[in-house]
Design a protein around this motif. Sequence first.
Motif, PDB file in Angstrom:
ATOM      1  N   MET A   1     -32.858 -13.023 -26.239  1.00 11.33           N
ATOM      2  CA  MET A   1     -31.195 -12.144 -26.425  1.00 11.33           C
ATOM      3  C   MET A   1     -32.184 -11.398 -28.059  1.00 11.33           C
ATOM      4  O   MET A   1     -30.197 -10.852 -28.319  1.00 11.33           O
ATOM      5  N   THR A   2     -33.007 -11.525 -28.209  1.00  3.99           N
ATOM      6  CA  THR A   2     -32.826  -9.891 -29.866  1.00  3.99           C
ATOM      7  C   THR A   2     -32.621  -8.790 -29.077  1.00  3.99           C
ATOM      8  O   THR A   2     -32.401  -8.436 -30.430  1.00  3.99           O
ATOM      9  N   ASP A   3     -32.615  -8.324 -28.103  1.00  4.06           N
ATOM     10  CA  ASP A   3     -32.210  -6.906 -27.857  1.00  4.06           C
ATOM     11  C   ASP A   3     -30.905  -7.251 -27.425  1.00  4.06           C
ATOM     12  O   ASP A   3     -30.606  -5.296 -27.102  1.00  4.06           O
ATOM     13  N   VAL A   4     -30.398  -7.412 -28.045  1.00  3.05           N
ATOM     14  CA  VAL A   4     -28.772  -7.599 -27.179  1.00  3.05           C
ATOM     15  C   VAL A   4     -27.628  -7.631 -28.750  1.00  3.05           C
ATOM     16  O   VAL A   4     -28.025  -8.791 -29.131  1.00  3.05           O
ATOM     17  N   SER A   5     -27.206  -6.743 -29.047  1.00  6.93           N
ATOM     18  CA  SER A   5     -26.394  -7.059 -30.444  1.00  6.93           C
ATOM     19  C   SER A   5     -25.812  -7.357 -30.829  1.00  6.93           C
ATOM     20  O   SER A   5     -24.861  -8.390 -30.111  1.00  6.93           O
ATOM     21  N   ILE A   6     -25.217  -8.437 -31.566  1.00  9.30           N
ATOM     22  CA  ILE A   6     -24.349  -9.476 -31.777  1.00  9.30           C
ATOM     23  C   ILE A   6     -22.839  -9.297 -31.139  1.00  9.30           C
ATOM     24  O   ILE A   6     -22.241  -9.585 -30.984  1.00  9.30           O
ATOM     25  N   ASP A   7     -22.346  -7.914 -31.683  1.00  8.98           N
ATOM     26  CA  ASP A   7     -21.528  -7.803 -30.608  1.00  8.98           C
ATOM     27  C   ASP A   7     -21.174  -7.967 -29.112  1.00  8.98           C
ATOM     28  O   ASP A   7     -20.589  -7.995 -28.319  1.00  8.98           O
TER      29      ASP A   7
ATOM     30  N   ALA B   1     -18.990 -20.960 -22.682  1.00  5.30           N
ATOM     31  CA  ALA B   1     -19.959 -20.131 -22.879  1.00  5.30           C
ATOM     32  C   ALA B   1     -20.446 -20.475 -23.801  1.00  5.30           C
ATOM     33  O   ALA B   1     -19.279 -20.232 -25.191  1.00  5.30           O
ATOM     34  N   LYS B   2     -21.559 -20.253 -24.741  1.00  8.27           N
ATOM     35  CA  LYS B   2     -22.619 -19.980 -25.526  1.00  8.27           C
ATOM     36  C   LYS B   2     -23.437 -18.884 -25.942  1.00  8.27           C
ATOM     37  O   LYS B   2     -24.888 -19.034 -24.643  1.00  8.27           O
ATOM     38  N   VAL B   3     -23.530 -18.338 -26.733  1.00 16.41           N
ATOM     39  CA  VAL B   3     -24.490 -17.186 -26.206  1.00 16.41           C
ATOM     40  C   VAL B   3     -24.962 -16.664 -27.703  1.00 16.41           C
ATOM     41  O   VAL B   3     -24.026 -17.137 -28.729  1.00 16.41           O
ATOM     42  N   ASN B   4     -26.191 -16.990 -28.282  1.00 18.52           N
ATOM     43  CA  ASN B   4     -26.920 -16.612 -29.040  1.00 18.52           C
ATOM     44  C   ASN B   4     -28.316 -16.174 -28.797  1.00 18.52           C
ATOM     45  O   ASN B   4     -28.338 -15.663 -27.172  1.00 18.52           O
ATOM     46  N   ASP B   5     -29.855 -15.547 -29.774  1.00 16.09           N
ATOM     47  CA  ASP B   5     -30.928 -14.946 -30.024  1.00 16.09           C
ATOM     48  C   ASP B   5     -31.657 -15.437 -28.395  1.00 16.09           C
ATOM     49  O   ASP B   5     -32.688 -14.926 -27.979  1.00 16.09           O
ATOM     50  N   ASN B   6     -31.153 -16.839 -28.478  1.00 11.84           N
ATOM     51  CA  ASN B   6     -32.448 -17.854 -27.462  1.00 11.84           C
ATOM     52  C   ASN B   6     -31.638 -17.964 -26.071  1.00 11.84           C
ATOM     53  O   ASN B   6     -33.195 -18.005 -25.525  1.00 11.84           O
ATOM     54  N   GLY B   7     -30.459 -16.983 -25.663  1.00 16.09           N
ATOM     55  CA  GLY B   7     -30.340 -16.993 -23.990  1.00 16.09           C
ATOM     56  C   GLY B   7     -28.676 -18.161 -24.169  1.00 16.09           C
ATOM     57  O   GLY B   7     -28.295 -17.525 -24.925  1.00 16.09           O
ATOM     58  N   VAL B   8     -28.325 -18.076 -22.561  1.00 20.12           N
ATOM     59  CA  VAL B   8     -26.864 -18.614 -22.817  1.00 20.12           C
ATOM     60  C   VAL B   8     -26.760 -20.229 -22.230  1.00 20.12           C
ATOM     61  O   VAL B   8     -27.349 -20.652 -21.474  1.00 20.12           O
ATOM     62  N   ILE B   9     -25.619 -20.541 -22.818  1.00 18.29           N
ATOM     63  CA  ILE B   9     -25.318 -21.963 -22.604  1.00 18.29           C
ATOM     64  C   ILE B   9     -24.129 -21.950 -21.522  1.00 18.29           C
ATOM     65  O   ILE B   9     -23.098 -21.227 -21.825  1.00 18.29           O
ATOM     66  N   LEU B  10     -23.671 -22.640 -19.882  1.00 16.24           N
ATOM     67  CA  LEU B  10     -22.294 -22.187 -19.623  1.00 16.24           C
ATOM     68  C   LEU B  10     -22.513 -23.457 -18.700  1.00 16.24           C
ATOM     69  O   LEU B  10     -22.638 -24.146 -18.005  1.00 16.24           O
ATOM     70  N   LYS B  11     -20.752 -24.021 -19.390  1.00 16.15           N
ATOM     71  CA  LYS B  11     -20.535 -24.972 -19.124  1.00 16.15           C
ATOM     72  C   LYS B  11     -18.913 -24.940 -18.471  1.00 16.15           C
ATOM     73  O   LYS B  11     -18.226 -24.473 -19.315  1.00 16.15           O
ATOM     74  N   GLY B  12     -18.485 -26.136 -17.521  1.00 15.20           N
ATOM     75  CA  GLY B  12     -17.361 -26.340 -17.269  1.00 15.20           C
ATOM     76  C   GLY B  12     -16.704 -27.202 -17.229  1.00 15.20           C
ATOM     77  O   GLY B  12     -17.914 -27.501 -15.713  1.00 15.20           O
ATOM     78  N   LYS B  13     -16.045 -27.657 -17.141  1.00 12.62           N
ATOM     79  CA  LYS B  13     -15.358 -28.848 -15.502  1.00 12.62           C
ATOM     80  C   LYS B  13     -14.018 -28.563 -15.220  1.00 12.62           C
ATOM     81  O   LYS B  13     -12.917 -28.381 -15.695  1.00 12.62           O
ATOM     82  N   LEU B  14     -14.332 -28.099 -13.931  1.00 12.81           N
ATOM     83  CA  LEU B  14     -13.121 -27.630 -12.814  1.00 12.81           C
ATOM     84  C   LEU B  14     -12.101 -27.877 -11.554  1.00 12.81           C
ATOM     85  O   LEU B  14     -12.387 -28.903 -10.790  1.00 12.81           O
ATOM     86  N   PRO B  15     -11.418 -27.997 -11.990  1.00 15.90           N
ATOM     87  CA  PRO B  15     -10.112 -29.730 -10.976  1.00 15.90           C
ATOM     88  C   PRO B  15     -10.187 -28.302  -9.332  1.00 15.90           C
ATOM     89  O   PRO B  15     -10.218 -27.253  -9.150  1.00 15.90           O
ATOM     90  N   MET B  16     -10.509 -28.902  -8.431  1.00 15.49           N
ATOM     91  CA  MET B  16     -10.507 -28.481  -7.158  1.00 15.49           C
ATOM     92  C   MET B  16      -9.268 -29.269  -6.139  1.00 15.49           C
ATOM     93  O   MET B  16      -9.857 -30.600  -6.385  1.00 15.49           O
ATOM     94  N   VAL B  17      -8.836 -29.097  -4.872  1.00 14.54           N
ATOM     95  CA  VAL B  17      -8.793 -29.246  -3.248  1.00 14.54           C
ATOM     96  C   VAL B  17     -10.007 -29.072  -2.808  1.00 14.54           C
ATOM     97  O   VAL B  17     -10.761 -27.861  -2.601  1.00 14.54           O
ATOM     98  N   GLY B  18     -10.292 -29.877  -1.648  1.00 18.38           N
ATOM     99  CA  GLY B  18     -10.670 -29.654  -0.169  1.00 18.38           C
ATOM    100  C   GLY B  18     -10.304 -29.950   0.506  1.00 18.38           C
ATOM    101  O   GLY B  18      -9.069 -30.340   0.309  1.00 18.38           O
ATOM    102  N   LEU B  19     -11.297 -29.611   1.842  1.00 16.62           N
ATOM    103  CA  LEU B  19     -10.933 -30.674   2.970  1.00 16.62           C
ATOM    104  C   LEU B  19     -11.935 -31.100   4.073  1.00 16.62           C
ATOM    105  O   LEU B  19     -12.578 -29.501   3.862  1.00 16.62           O
TER     106      LEU B  19
END
Length: 255
Positions: free
Chosen positions: A200-206, A227-245
Amino acid sequence: MKRIVLAALLSSLCAPAIAQNDKETVKSNTEFAKNNIKLNLFALPLKNFSFQYERGLNEHISVALGVRLQPKSGIAFRGLITNGLEDSDDAVSDFLNDAKMGSWGITPEFRYYFGKKPLSGFYIAPFLRVGGNSLEGTYIFKKDDGSLKSIDFSGKMNSVFGGLLFGAQWHLSKRVLLDWWIAGPSYGSIKLDLDAEVDMTDVSIDDQDDLENTLNSIGYNGKNFDAKVNDNGVILKGKLPMVGLRTGLCIGISL
């Protein structure tokens, strides 16, 4: 004469008890197929292979274990998923449309049947569903200068749900049965863990900050991704409540 009268009286008192014991013996000795193996027909159009093994403990109670496998393919019901996400954009929709997912799941359950015949008729079944999914897809990020950056995500989703299934089972013949999972509402959560190792070094800080804010704004039922974004890539985490059928129509054999 007194002895004869006493014997007759004792016989009349004992006869109902003996008859009741005989009925209980007959009922407890009723023979029926205790092992059922089933295939869920409703899962096949969704490219899922769903099987269940059921073991009868008596005429009204059984335990069962379901196994579900899905080879890597497109995400099912992605339109509903997209509509349920908060603050998602076209890039998220494109990601879900092109993403590939493989999954597995196990479903233990306990059943109680209300029918007169063994393991037949209407039933209720509390259950637990545990599953895992592998997920990979490409997110296209548009930078401030108008150029596009491809970010290839890969990772997994784990889920745990608990619910109550309402269904009915019929024995069509001595060996063939039909099991209708009418409706099984459930509630649980999905834990998402995605990683994109990309330069991600070709992507500006902004632009990196904009991407991080965009991903953090996406949520479901009031819960947002982390989410965390830096020069080495992107990390995306989450724990979401769900209903199912849970629903299905199974054809099976009794052993």
